[in-house]
Design an enzyme around this catalytic site. Sequence first.
Site, PDB file in Angstrom:
ATOM      1  N   SER A  99       1.115  -1.138  -0.304  1.00 39.05           N
ATOM      2  CA  SER A  99      -0.028   0.166  -0.170  1.00 39.05           C
ATOM      3  C   SER A  99       0.716   1.616   0.234  1.00 39.05           C
ATOM      4  CB  SER A  99      -0.437  -0.298   1.509  1.00 39.05           C
ATOM      5  OG  SER A  99      -2.591   0.767   0.854  1.00 39.05           O
ATOM      6  N   HIS A 236      -8.268  -5.923   0.632  1.00 38.73           N
ATOM      7  CA  HIS A 236      -6.378  -5.141   0.751  1.00 38.73           C
ATOM      8  C   HIS A 236      -5.573  -5.322   1.991  1.00 38.73           C
ATOM      9  CE1 HIS A 236      -4.424  -1.601  -0.284  1.00 38.73           C
ATOM     10  NE2 HIS A 236      -4.412  -1.140   1.328  1.00 38.73           N
TER      11      HIS A 236
END
Length: 255
Positions: A99, A236
């Site tokens: 990320s 995610h």
Amino acid sequence: MNTLSDNTRSDQTWFRRYAPTAAPRMRLLCLPHAGGTASFYHSWGNAFGDDVEVLIARYPGRQERIAEPCLESMEELADAVTAAVLPHLDVPLAVFGHSMGASLAYEVTVRLEREHGYGPSVLLVSCQRPPHGQRPRNAHLGGEESVLAEVRRLGGTDAALLEDPDLRELVMPALQADFAIVGRYAEGGPRPAVPVRCPVIGYVGDRDPNVTAQEMSAWSGVAPRGFELRVLQGDHFYLVPRRDELVADLTSRLR
């Protein structure tokens, strides 16, 4: 100036270091996500064999560095991590970031190549658009509740922990600072696609609400030495439930 002492302090400050039982053949630098800590990668410490040393970045403003002010820009963070890793370039270095950490991994790689003439062996990026695929990210502009809403949307163990008011108060400064870094990095949309001189491997969950496999594929635009994408089951934070699968794939890359 005592350079050795300065390097030792930098090492202890910036990295949680998992030393191998023998001299390392290579090192893996892991860069956490926004609001993330070195503890997120604790189970990776000795997962890659005795000849791979794992360095996990410890950002200011959390855990052992809770009393330090958080950094406020990707440039500042990338400069600091690059300087801290310089004493560890005596063996090949692989760089992994998830990320926000993926953008940081790229920026560190560019700095090592451009400013220090050192090329990492491989850049490993997870769940983040490439620099030239950035688009505005505004969660940091809405204050604490906006950041918390984004954390909940992305999921992961951090989201559940933030329901504890005492813990939330403790970690919010780092969360808000990191989301500001992410937002400022994407201000104005796409950034220059500066190529790196190593292969790039991308990872993404097939149900990631933040980035698609197609968007991850755009990392090929900074990878003239080759790009490969792995899509794993999950959101995610696929790298928590799919930890063993991811570690096995990373191990094969490091060999």
